[in-house]
Design a protein around this motif. Sequence first.
Motif, PDB file in Angstrom:
ATOM      1  N   VAL A  38      38.554  71.844  43.983  1.00 48.08           N
ATOM      2  CA  VAL A  38      38.250  70.916  42.899  1.00 48.08           C
ATOM      3  C   VAL A  38      38.454  69.474  43.347  1.00 48.08           C
ATOM      4  CG1 VAL A  38      38.978  70.108  40.627  1.00 48.08           C
ATOM      5  CG2 VAL A  38      38.771  72.550  41.070  1.00 48.08           C
ATOM      6  N   GLU A  39      39.571  69.265  44.006  1.00 51.68           N
ATOM      7  CA  GLU A  39      39.850  67.904  44.456  1.00 51.68           C
ATOM      8  C   GLU A  39      38.787  67.397  45.415  1.00 51.68           C
ATOM      9  OE1 GLU A  39      43.796  68.593  45.769  1.00 51.68           O
ATOM     10  OE2 GLU A  39      44.707  67.914  43.887  1.00 51.68           O
ATOM     11  N   GLU A  40      38.312  68.297  46.264  1.00 51.75           N
ATOM     12  CA  GLU A  40      37.245  67.909  47.183  1.00 51.75           C
ATOM     13  C   GLU A  40      35.979  67.544  46.429  1.00 51.75           C
ATOM     14  OE1 GLU A  40      38.720  70.587  51.016  1.00 51.75           O
ATOM     15  OE2 GLU A  40      36.942  71.158  49.858  1.00 51.75           O
ATOM     16  N   ALA A  41      35.661  68.389  45.461  1.00 51.62           N
ATOM     17  CA  ALA A  41      34.448  68.127  44.668  1.00 51.62           C
ATOM     18  C   ALA A  41      34.556  66.784  43.948  1.00 51.62           C
ATOM     19  CB  ALA A  41      34.230  69.246  43.660  1.00 51.62           C
ATOM     20  N   ILE A  42      35.754  66.495  43.451  1.00 52.32           N
ATOM     21  CA  ILE A  42      35.969  65.227  42.766  1.00 52.32           C
ATOM     22  C   ILE A  42      35.758  64.052  43.719  1.00 52.32           C
ATOM     23  CG2 ILE A  42      37.728  63.743  41.726  1.00 52.32           C
ATOM     24  CD1 ILE A  42      38.866  66.229  40.363  1.00 52.32           C
ATOM     25  N   ALA A  43      36.360  64.183  44.895  1.00 56.10           N
ATOM     26  CA  ALA A  43      36.233  63.120  45.884  1.00 56.10           C
ATOM     27  C   ALA A  43      34.771  62.953  46.292  1.00 56.10           C
ATOM     28  CB  ALA A  43      37.091  63.440  47.100  1.00 56.10           C
ATOM     29  N   GLU A  44      34.120  64.077  46.531  1.00 55.89           N
ATOM     30  CA  GLU A  44      32.733  64.066  46.983  1.00 55.89           C
ATOM     31  C   GLU A  44      31.813  63.380  45.984  1.00 55.89           C
ATOM     32  OE1 GLU A  44      29.319  67.446  47.623  1.00 55.89           O
ATOM     33  OE2 GLU A  44      31.413  67.986  47.998  1.00 55.89           O
ATOM     34  N   THR A  45      31.989  63.722  44.727  1.00 57.49           N
ATOM     35  CA  THR A  45      31.099  63.182  43.693  1.00 57.49           C
ATOM     36  C   THR A  45      31.571  61.848  43.148  1.00 57.49           C
ATOM     37  OG1 THR A  45      32.351  64.409  42.029  1.00 57.49           O
ATOM     38  CG2 THR A  45      30.376  65.453  42.920  1.00 57.49           C
ATOM     39  N   ASN A  46      32.776  61.460  43.548  1.00 54.87           N
ATOM     40  CA  ASN A  46      33.343  60.221  43.033  1.00 54.87           C
ATOM     41  C   ASN A  46      33.458  60.301  41.512  1.00 54.87           C
ATOM     42  OD1 ASN A  46      34.472  57.756  43.200  1.00 54.87           O
ATOM     43  ND2 ASN A  46      32.623  56.665  43.832  1.00 54.87           N
ATOM     44  N   TYR A  47      33.883  61.463  41.074  1.00 56.31           N
ATOM     45  CA  TYR A  47      33.962  61.737  39.636  1.00 56.31           C
ATOM     46  C   TYR A  47      35.139  61.030  38.959  1.00 56.31           C
ATOM     47  CZ  TYR A  47      35.292  64.368  35.461  1.00 56.31           C
ATOM     48  OH  TYR A  47      35.676  64.722  34.207  1.00 56.31           O
ATOM     49  N   ALA A  48      34.889  60.525  37.786  1.00 57.68           N
ATOM     50  CA  ALA A  48      35.964  60.004  36.939  1.00 57.68           C
ATOM     51  C   ALA A  48      35.752  60.579  35.551  1.00 57.68           C
ATOM     52  CB  ALA A  48      35.922  58.490  36.900  1.00 57.68           C
ATOM     53  N   PRO A  49      36.788  61.126  34.951  1.00 60.47           N
ATOM     54  CA  PRO A  49      36.624  61.756  33.643  1.00 60.47           C
ATOM     55  C   PRO A  49      36.199  60.755  32.578  1.00 60.47           C
ATOM     56  CG  PRO A  49      38.941  61.604  34.216  1.00 60.47           C
ATOM     57  CD  PRO A  49      38.171  61.179  35.418  1.00 60.47           C
ATOM     58  N   ASN A  50      35.410  61.198  31.671  1.00 60.22           N
ATOM     59  CA  ASN A  50      34.967  60.372  30.557  1.00 60.22           C
ATOM     60  C   ASN A  50      36.074  60.300  29.513  1.00 60.22           C
ATOM     61  OD1 ASN A  50      33.928  59.534  28.080  1.00 60.22           O
ATOM     62  ND2 ASN A  50      31.865  60.135  28.674  1.00 60.22           N
ATOM     63  N   LEU A  51      36.698  59.149  29.483  1.00 61.40           N
ATOM     64  CA  LEU A  51      37.858  59.002  28.605  1.00 61.40           C
ATOM     65  C   LEU A  51      37.484  59.072  27.132  1.00 61.40           C
ATOM     66  CD1 LEU A  51      39.974  56.308  30.433  1.00 61.40           C
ATOM     67  CD2 LEU A  51      40.150  58.784  30.536  1.00 61.40           C
ATOM     68  N   ASN A  52      36.292  58.613  26.816  1.00 60.31           N
ATOM     69  CA  ASN A  52      35.856  58.695  25.424  1.00 60.31           C
ATOM     70  C   ASN A  52      35.892  60.143  24.952  1.00 60.31           C
ATOM     71  OD1 ASN A  52      35.270  56.034  24.633  1.00 60.31           O
ATOM     72  ND2 ASN A  52      33.454  56.063  25.931  1.00 60.31           N
ATOM     73  N   ALA A  53      35.328  60.988  25.767  1.00 62.97           N
ATOM     74  CA  ALA A  53      35.280  62.404  25.416  1.00 62.97           C
ATOM     75  C   ALA A  53      36.688  62.987  25.349  1.00 62.97           C
ATOM     76  CB  ALA A  53      34.453  63.166  26.437  1.00 62.97           C
ATOM     77  N   ARG A  54      37.472  62.657  26.348  1.00 61.65           N
ATOM     78  CA  ARG A  54      38.826  63.194  26.375  1.00 61.65           C
ATOM     79  C   ARG A  54      39.581  62.850  25.098  1.00 61.65           C
ATOM     80  NH1 ARG A  54      42.575  61.841  31.378  1.00 61.65           N
ATOM     81  NH2 ARG A  54      41.235  63.438  32.285  1.00 61.65           N
ATOM     82  N   TYR A  55      39.450  61.607  24.685  1.00 61.93           N
ATOM     83  CA  TYR A  55      40.237  61.164  23.553  1.00 61.93           C
ATOM     84  C   TYR A  55      39.636  61.595  22.218  1.00 61.93           C
ATOM     85  CZ  TYR A  55      42.832  58.880  27.131  1.00 61.93           C
ATOM     86  OH  TYR A  55      43.582  58.650  28.248  1.00 61.93           O
ATOM     87  N   THR A  56      38.351  61.909  22.218  1.00 61.97           N
ATOM     88  CA  THR A  56      37.791  62.503  21.005  1.00 61.97           C
ATOM     89  C   THR A  56      38.453  63.860  20.816  1.00 61.97           C
ATOM     90  OG1 THR A  56      35.709  61.847  21.997  1.00 61.97           O
ATOM     91  CG2 THR A  56      35.614  62.824  19.823  1.00 61.97           C
ATOM     92  N   ARG A  57      38.577  64.542  21.934  1.00 61.13           N
ATOM     93  CA  ARG A  57      39.139  65.883  21.891  1.00 61.13           C
ATOM     94  C   ARG A  57      40.622  65.856  21.499  1.00 61.13           C
ATOM     95  NH1 ARG A  57      39.438  71.502  22.718  1.00 61.13           N
ATOM     96  NH2 ARG A  57      40.858  71.296  20.989  1.00 61.13           N
ATOM     97  N   THR A  58      41.384  65.027  22.182  1.00 64.43           N
ATOM     98  CA  THR A  58      42.828  65.049  21.967  1.00 64.43           C
ATOM     99  C   THR A  58      43.248  64.267  20.725  1.00 64.43           C
ATOM    100  OG1 THR A  58      43.094  63.116  23.368  1.00 64.43           O
ATOM    101  CG2 THR A  58      43.313  65.259  24.426  1.00 64.43           C
ATOM    102  N   GLY A  59      42.346  63.428  20.241  1.00 60.18           N
ATOM    103  CA  GLY A  59      42.700  62.655  19.058  1.00 60.18           C
ATOM    104  C   GLY A  59      43.565  61.451  19.376  1.00 60.18           C
ATOM    105  N   THR A  60      44.008  61.357  20.608  1.00 60.04           N
ATOM    106  CA  THR A  60      44.769  60.171  20.993  1.00 60.04           C
ATOM    107  C   THR A  60      43.877  59.259  21.810  1.00 60.04           C
ATOM    108  OG1 THR A  60      45.522  61.218  22.997  1.00 60.04           O
ATOM    109  CG2 THR A  60      46.946  61.390  21.062  1.00 60.04           C
ATOM    110  N   ASN A  61      44.507  58.432  22.596  1.00 56.62           N
ATOM    111  CA  ASN A  61      43.746  57.346  23.150  1.00 56.62           C
ATOM    112  C   ASN A  61      44.689  56.551  24.065  1.00 56.62           C
ATOM    113  OD1 ASN A  61      41.316  55.322  21.664  1.00 56.62           O
ATOM    114  ND2 ASN A  61      42.462  54.840  23.447  1.00 56.62           N
ATOM    115  N   ASP A  62      44.197  56.075  25.176  1.00 57.48           N
ATOM    116  CA  ASP A  62      45.077  55.302  26.055  1.00 57.48           C
ATOM    117  C   ASP A  62      44.886  53.802  25.871  1.00 57.48           C
ATOM    118  OD1 ASP A  62      42.642  54.911  27.176  1.00 57.48           O
ATOM    119  OD2 ASP A  62      43.318  55.135  29.236  1.00 57.48           O
ATOM    120  N   ILE A  63      44.281  53.431  24.740  1.00 57.70           N
ATOM    121  CA  ILE A  63      44.080  52.002  24.482  1.00 57.70           C
ATOM    122  C   ILE A  63      45.213  51.454  23.622  1.00 57.70           C
ATOM    123  CG2 ILE A  63      42.628  50.281  23.370  1.00 57.70           C
ATOM    124  CD1 ILE A  63      40.229  51.903  24.015  1.00 57.70           C
ATOM    125  N   ILE A  64      45.833  50.418  24.103  1.00 57.11           N
ATOM    126  CA  ILE A  64      46.785  49.681  23.302  1.00 57.11           C
ATOM    127  C   ILE A  64      46.056  48.427  22.825  1.00 57.11           C
ATOM    128  CG2 ILE A  64      49.050  48.591  23.247  1.00 57.11           C
ATOM    129  CD1 ILE A  64      49.163  51.541  24.005  1.00 57.11           C
TER     130      ILE A  64
END
Lengths: 359, 359
Positions: A38-64
């Motif tokens: 997985v880590e290789e695939a992430i590095a290869e694709t230069n993937y960064a998780p979509n925070l909008n989606a993550r926070y829709t799901r978790t209901g929280t948010n890393d924005i202050i």
Amino acid sequence: MEKVTIVDVARIAGVSVPTVSRVLNKRQNVNKVLKKKVEEAIAETNYAPNLNARYTRTGTNDIISIILPTFETNLFTGLLQGAADTCMEHNLRLSVYQSNGNIENDIRCIDMVRASFSGGLIYCPVSPDSLEYFKSAVSQKTPTVIASRRGLIENVPHVYPDNISGCYTATKYLLQQGHRRIAFFAGFWETPGYDADYLMTLLEGKTRGVYSSLDRLQGYIDALKEFNLDVQKSLLRITAYNYESGYESMKAFLASLIDFDAVICANDWVAAGVLQSLREQNILVPDQVSVVGFDDGAITNIARPTLTSVRQPSYQIGQRVIKTVISLINGVNPGDIKLDMTLIVRNSTAAKNYRTRSV
Amino acid sequence: MEKVTIVDVARIAGVSVPTVSRVLNKRQNVNKVLKKKVEEAIAETNYAPNLNARYTRTGTNDIISIILPTFETNLFTGLLQGAADTCMEHNLRLSVYQSNGNIENDIRCIDMVRASFSGGLIYCPVSPDSLEYFKSAVSQKTPTVIASRRGLIENVPHVYPDNISGCYTATKYLLQQGHRRIAFFAGFWETPGYDADYLMTLLEGKTRGVYSSLDRLQGYIDALKEFNLDVQKSLLRITAYNYESGYESMKAFLASLIDFDAVICANDWVAAGVLQSLREQNILVPDQVSVVGFDDGAITNIARPTLTSVRQPSYQIGQRVIKTVISLINGVNPGDIKLDMTLIVRNSTAAKNYRTRSV
DNA sequence: CTGTTAGCGCATTCAG
DNA sequence: CTGAATGCGCTAACAG
């Protein structure tokens, strides 16, 4: 770089989406081999998780979100910098709002912040009115910290400098230097119709903590009392927080022909304006009048004479404010934090009847 | 206030979820009666849409992220304020990152911004290295604007002040005043090992636009040429952007015993430090040395003598930067925007051999 | 004009 | 330890 999702990473790594998610969130229960893939695939694709989606799901948010009257002046720039650096350290994003010291703007800021579902809120209210709106509009559940104000909302931590003792120290110092008629220039973001009487009324009000100037006035009064002096309303003036305001206020004050031997200003910029006004009237500082500023910013060394000022730990306030909100997010309320202010003596203050050697 | 979703609103209003969504997004095709019901339900519940969810769905985002070297100094505070106010006007959120003029931090900022899937990006790079990283890491599709730098990324709008002509004007003015040995203090965020030779090399490099000081150096050289003068490397110095740096640099410069009659500084803070250094050596300004700053901030009037400075339209840059990114979001690339700089003459500059009346 | 159906990208059940 | 299924709150595509 194209937009790549968790599905792409899963496909390339040859695993399921949840597995990628587990790696992303540093869960322990994942096979080393798969993890590596997985880590290789992430590095290869230069993937960064979509925070909008993550926070829709978790209901929280890393924005202050942070609402400040302004981003200029030593206090707020420093506060902002401390907050930004601390957010960065903790992988938090910082969303900023500037009310320009204006109630309607303050309310607009609150509305915007509210809609953003931030993980945390930092608020420095401009007036009791906007504070009321804040209380009614923002969910009690959102981790909230009040910055640079005290005693406003129950169970909400306030991170603020000790204005009472800071101004008490400054005033006492002036008194010890023999000054007895100390003018007090109180700073306000909104000033229409404010005068000395109104100031004294506010001092008794429940919303006192909204105005740092009132705490300073308190410290001023406390110090006077120790010397058996009463407040002279004629020595109380209202200013904004800038050079022009200091300049104009002192000009008007001089025109009123009220006797005084020292003046305490809302901040260094006001003090700088005051210095200019005095200079134009050929009033010597510190020989005839001692001048004290607040903030202890870089201009204290640039002003002539160099400016005695009460230091405010602005960067630290910013740091503590973020740490407090993080604490809140983690479910513990650390309570209020009161930070010390320090008087830094320079050349704009001296003993009564002091004489500079001729320049 | 509790967390209320679009479903709650729909239920209370007695309509379907998409209808609420239509009202929320001000679509025209919705019955007045239903619209009214929905609006009432919204008011009643004090509902605010969850932006995270909205933007997961739409793939866009109303967050503009801005990466700046710092939030202090007149330029960047003003830029930030212009950006924040303009964002507010357009209902955009502004997420801020401060690299502290440091490459690793700059890269960290880029990583954070990347993950946030912002609707738009404003970037002011610290060095060619971080710029390279930016180019490789950030999707070409994200609306991006470069702030206060020029000619860095193709097809990306740059909003910047005309440093070349600004410094040309300042230099020419000094030349016209009879000065011939004008020191040039170039400002850099990272300075290890930089010297005059290196500066001249950079001037020829492709990454010139990353450094505003190089454009200023260009303007300086252009003006000298007009007076048939060559650049004297011994008159070129490197500073940071603060008071201390100006103070120390001038101290070192004086110690080198190089003859000079004027100095152009990276900004007003540097100039203020320079003034102090000269004062300590009893060198009169402007009688013996003329001093010019950049930014034209409030301290120009506080410094003694008051400081001649090249005004930079910082607030305007912030405004234009946001307007440009909005334009980009709407699919039109308005191209680069070059803003004028203006020389504001005060008392720190005078004709060669000028004599102040004795103080 | 309105409601039903579908799905954004991700994290979290729950089987296996 | 892993994958299949489910849904966060919202908007877009479609049918009625």
